[in-house]
Scaffold this motif. Structure first.
Motif, PDB file in Angstrom:
ATOM      1  N   UNK A 162      22.256   3.490  24.594  1.00  0.00           N
ATOM      2  CA  UNK A 162      20.876   3.134  24.238  1.00  0.00           C
ATOM      3  C   UNK A 162      20.848   2.437  22.870  1.00  0.00           C
ATOM      4  N   UNK A 163      21.687   2.961  21.962  1.00  0.00           N
ATOM      5  CA  UNK A 163      21.736   2.355  20.624  1.00  0.00           C
ATOM      6  C   UNK A 163      22.210   0.896  20.717  1.00  0.00           C
ATOM      7  N   UNK A 164      23.098   0.620  21.688  1.00  0.00           N
ATOM      8  CA  UNK A 164      23.552  -0.771  21.870  1.00  0.00           C
ATOM      9  C   UNK A 164      22.431  -1.644  22.422  1.00  0.00           C
ATOM     10  N   UNK A 165      21.705  -1.093  23.393  1.00  0.00           N
ATOM     11  CA  UNK A 165      20.637  -1.882  24.020  1.00  0.00           C
ATOM     12  C   UNK A 165      19.387  -2.005  23.150  1.00  0.00           C
ATOM     13  N   UNK A 166      19.209  -1.048  22.265  1.00  0.00           N
ATOM     14  CA  UNK A 166      18.035  -1.071  21.378  1.00  0.00           C
ATOM     15  C   UNK A 166      18.528  -1.027  19.931  1.00  0.00           C
TER      16      UNK A 166
ATOM     17  N   UNK B  33      25.174  13.161  27.038  1.00  0.00           N
ATOM     18  CA  UNK B  33      24.091  12.870  26.109  1.00  0.00           C
ATOM     19  C   UNK B  33      24.554  11.882  25.035  1.00  0.00           C
ATOM     20  N   UNK B  34      25.734  12.142  24.460  1.00  0.00           N
ATOM     21  CA  UNK B  34      26.214  11.277  23.394  1.00  0.00           C
ATOM     22  C   UNK B  34      26.550   9.877  23.921  1.00  0.00           C
ATOM     23  N   UNK B  35      27.155   9.812  25.140  1.00  0.00           N
ATOM     24  CA  UNK B  35      27.419   8.506  25.745  1.00  0.00           C
ATOM     25  C   UNK B  35      26.116   7.753  25.953  1.00  0.00           C
ATOM     26  N   UNK B  36      25.126   8.493  26.459  1.00  0.00           N
ATOM     27  CA  UNK B  36      23.814   7.895  26.709  1.00  0.00           C
ATOM     28  C   UNK B  36      23.220   7.363  25.416  1.00  0.00           C
TER      29      UNK B  36
ATOM     30  N   UNK C  10      15.895  10.376  22.013  1.00  0.00           N
ATOM     31  CA  UNK C  10      16.888  10.777  23.003  1.00  0.00           C
ATOM     32  C   UNK C  10      17.058  12.282  22.845  1.00  0.00           C
ATOM     33  N   UNK C  11      16.890  13.013  23.936  1.00  0.00           N
ATOM     34  CA  UNK C  11      16.868  14.465  23.753  1.00  0.00           C
ATOM     35  C   UNK C  11      17.358  15.199  24.976  1.00  0.00           C
TER      36      UNK C  11
ATOM     37  N   UNK D  81      13.778   9.693  26.156  1.00  0.00           N
ATOM     38  CA  UNK D  81      14.822   9.603  27.190  1.00  0.00           C
ATOM     39  C   UNK D  81      15.535  10.954  27.204  1.00  0.00           C
ATOM     40  N   UNK D  82      15.422  11.651  28.330  1.00  0.00           N
ATOM     41  CA  UNK D  82      15.915  13.030  28.372  1.00  0.00           C
ATOM     42  C   UNK D  82      17.141  13.160  29.265  1.00  0.00           C
ATOM     43  N   UNK D  83      18.116  13.876  28.770  1.00  0.00           N
ATOM     44  CA  UNK D  83      19.348  14.145  29.524  1.00  0.00           C
ATOM     45  C   UNK D  83      19.404  15.614  29.898  1.00  0.00           C
ATOM     46  N   UNK D  84      19.982  15.898  31.073  1.00  0.00           N
ATOM     47  CA  UNK D  84      20.053  17.313  31.443  1.00  0.00           C
ATOM     48  C   UNK D  84      21.116  18.018  30.629  1.00  0.00           C
TER      49      UNK D  84
END
Ligand SMILES: Nc1ncnc2c1ncn2[C@@H]1O[C@H](COP(=O)(O)OP(=O)(O)OP(=O)(O)O)[C@@H](O)[C@H]1O
Length: 701
Positions: A509-513, A502-505, A548-549, A486-489
């Motif tokens: 994601x950590x909550x959903x997975x 990125x950190x919010x994302x 996540x990157x 999962x890539x963030x700009x």
């Protein structure tokens, strides 16, 4: 030679000291010749003459034939305006001047036929034309000004300084009058005949004063061809001179390293394209000229193995080698990938990056200088002065774009005796057109075939409000044993906002997975290299399922089990970047997916980018679209865009002309590399002139 052409612009009729200054400062025009080479960038059609009763509101420029029947002065807030009644056999309109009234009134005659040209306004029930271009019909017929009115670049912004298009047009006429239209031909006669090109004289006349559309097209074609022909000639000649003058080490044998690897350790069969490219490289290395080759291959096309086999040829001939990559992650990955092979073949290999410690560095410096170290991999740390080789025979550069020409040349001086052979690898496909013009001094090899069994990545575009579905899909894929990026700009690694995204994302994601079922890696530019590497390794080994990157993973990262690439805020990425990111999946045998996530607010440009990604997987096709959207300068970076500073040709639109120019330049040099034949004297002369000046158009003589 028409020496008149070198006359300073100050001497030209119609150019006073002020205009001369403007021409020099604003347009870089110093001589008559410079002025001739200011080519119009568009033309207004003046073939049509309107009747007054045909005029429409909101039309563009029109021209009308008629007579002035009377003048009157109308008082206005400040001063007066001059109004002339102008009439033809269908109606009446007005011509209006807000300045220069006296001079105008004195110089124009009542009841004589005039041609007027300009934009019209609808005012008080009548059409009026403010400050028309006006000329007696008789003079109009005689004048050089033609049916297609040329519009010169930049004149719009200079109009208020007095350098209007009309002024340029007028002084252009004067150059033609003073030089008597005599310009020496600059292309060989046989080319003119073979390609039906019009002579130089005619071309210059018709580019500035086209008689009609057909002649204008011929003039444009001829001048575009000429511009591209001499650029290509220059690039090819540079390459030929390079080959004949710059000697390289001759690697004449293919020995134990190469053969053992080929017979016993090659993990797959090479594709035809890989075999062809290795042959091309072998033949370069075996000649006594220095190799300068660009290896282009779409993402995942298998360039690394080609690079490694080239390294083996150098080692077989007793030389050292190095491989330079743009990022630490990539260097480490190359190192890890090749380490296994090197162990099997008993080759000494080391890695040098910004984070190598002093002890390692010292060790590396020493073993390079005494020749013990055979293969050094690393980042631009390899370019440091302290890094000295005993006998560097081959330098491979991965991802040329990030390094640029200056660094390439720095590697040249790392060797002793001859410069090392250089192989530049790029995964950003550059359209051939552009490659020909920008990398004309490099030979080009292309891997245009993917390893067998690859399935094209399925790409979809999803809006942010579909996220739940996307996450469900990710879960299913992970359940099948696959991994996900999962890539963030993070355009600028230092931008705080992006970092927050990125950190919010990551948190969401950590909550959903949730752990422990799901393990997540995170990699971004603000991490310490060792931490980045640790996270990358965990993902590569399959210990984490989600990575996540930021775009640090953009180039070259190779985890074949990863099958889903989710790109967040995909509208913020450039096309080639999106393609690179997508290239991180689809590297194994499984069906892979790329999901482009965006908000609903999209510019047209973003839409085109996303549609292109969904439509095609072909890197070259994507690069062509990218080129059209962004223009060549942007794609290549500033240091390389200089060659693309074209005066008349357009590298995108004039691709067929470029191809033809290159074909004929090549053919000519094959037949006569030193331009010695009588029929090529004109080329030699032009070429010499051209080398004297920076600008390709300064050679007209
Ligand atoms: N001929 C081949 N047959 C099967 N697999 C191959 C072949 N050549 C390369 N591969 C594999 O394909 C994957 C991609 O190769 P490689 O990393 O060299 O690609 P690349 O051209 O460097 O692409 P990128 O620029 O995206 O990194 C690797 O896992 C490699 O082992």
């Amino acid at each position: 030679m028409n020496t008149k052409l070198q006359t300073p612009i100050d001497y030209l009729k119609g150019v006073g000291p002020n205009r001369a200054d403007l021409l020099r400062k604003e347009l870089g025009i110093h001589t008559y010749q410079d002025l001739l080479n200011l080519f119009p960038n568009r033309y207004l059609d003046r073939t049509r003459y309107y009747k007054i009763n045909e005029l429409q509101r909101n039309s563009s420029e029109v021209q009308v034939i008629g007579k002035i029947t009377r003048f009157r002065e109308v008082a206005q807030k400040r001063g007066k305006r001059l109004v002339a009644t102008f009439q033809d056999d269908t109606g009446i309109m007005e011509l209006v001047w807000f300045r220069g009234q006296k001079w105008i009134k004195d110089s124009l005659k009542v009841n004589k036929p005039y041609v007027i040209f300009g934009k019209t306004n609808w005012y008080n029930g009548t059409f009026s034309m403010p400050h028309p271009e006006i000329e007696l019909l008789d003079e109009h017929k005689k004048s050089l000004r033609s049916a297609m009115q040329p519009i010169y670049p930049s004149t719009e912004k200079l109009t208020n300084k007095g350098l209007t298009n009309r002024v340029i047009n007028k002084i252009m006429q004067n150059v033609f009058l003073e030089t008597k239209h005599k310009f020496v031909e600059t292309l060989p006669e046989y080319l003119l005949n073979e390609l039906h090109l019009i002579p130089k004289n005619e071309a210059l006349l018709n580019i500035h004063f086209p008689k009609n559309q057909a002649l204008l097209a011929k003039a444009q074609f001829r001048l575009k061809f000429e511009e591209l022909f001499y650029i290509q000639l220059q690039l090819i000649l540079k390459n030929l001179i390079h080959k004949s003058k710059i000697k390289g080490f001759t690697f004449d044998k293919v020995g134990t390293y190469f053969n053992t690897f080929f017979k016993h350790h090659l993990p797959f069969n090479l594709t035809h394209a890989q075999k062809r490219v290795i042959k091309e490289i072998r033949s370069d290395l075996g000649s006594n000229a220095q190799m300068n080759r660009l290896l282009q291959g779409d993402v995942g096309s298998g360039k690394t193995i080609v690079a490694f086999m080239s390294i083996l040829i150098a080692l077989d001939n007793g030389f050292q080698t190095c491989l330079m990559a743009p990022t630490e992650i990539l260097s480490v990955q190359h190192y890890n990938g090749l380490l296994m092979f090197c162990k099997k073949l008993n080759i000494s290999i080391k890695i040098l990056t910004g984070s190598s410690n002093t002890l390692d560095r010292k060790e590396i410096h020493k073993s390079l200088e005494n020749g013990e170290l055979q293969l050094l991999i690393g980042t631009h740390a390899l370019l440091e002065d302290k890094v000295k080789f005993k006998n560097l025979g081959l330098a491979i550069i991965d991802e040329q774009h990030r390094f640029g020409v200056a660094q390439r040349s720095k590697l040249w001086h790392k060797g002793t005796g001859h410069p090392p052979h250089i192989l530049v690898m790029t995964a950003t496909p550059i359209p051939r057109t552009l490659a020909m013009s920008v990398y004309g001094d490099l030979d080009i090899s292309i891997i245009d075939e993917l390893p067998p069994g690859r399935q094209p990545v399925k790409t979809v575009h999803r809006y942010d409000n579909n996220r739940l579905k996307v996450f469900r899909f990710i879960r299913d894929e992970i359940d099948k044993g696959r991994q996900v990026y999962i890539v963030y700009p993070l355009i600028q690694e230092s931008e705080k906002m992006d970092y927050k995204d990125l950190m919010d994302g990551y948190e969401s994601i950590a909550r959903d997975f949730p752990a422990p079922k799901y393990q997540i890696s995170i990699v971004h530019g603000q991490m310490k290299p060792a931490d980045k590497d640790y996270e990358m390794q965990r993902f590569a080994k399959g210990e984490t399922q989600i990575m996540v990157a930021t775009t640090v993973i953009e180039v070259g990262v190779n985890v074949p089990n990863a099958s889903v690439m989710v790109i967040e805020s995909a509208e913020r990425f450039g096309l080639s970047q999106l393609h690179q990111l997508r290239g991180r999946v689809g590297r194994g045998a499984e069906q892979s997916y790329c999901i482009l996530m965006t908000s609903h607010k999209l510019s047209n440009n973003s839409k085109t980018r996303l549609e292109t990604m969904v439509k095609t997987n072909d890197g070259f096709e994507i690069a062509e679209v990218d080129l059209k959207l962004r223009g060549p300068g942007d794609i290549m970076g500033t240091q390389q865009s200089g060659v693309l500073n074209l005066k008349i040709a357009n590298i995108i639109k004039d691709k067929p002309i470029l191809q033809s120019a290159r074909y004929y330049a090549k053919k000519l040099l094959n037949e006569d590399p030193s331009l010695a034949l009588p029929k090529h004297q004109v080329v030699l002369h032009t070429y010499k002139q051209l080398s004297k000046f920076k600008n390709i158009w300064n050679y007209i003589s």
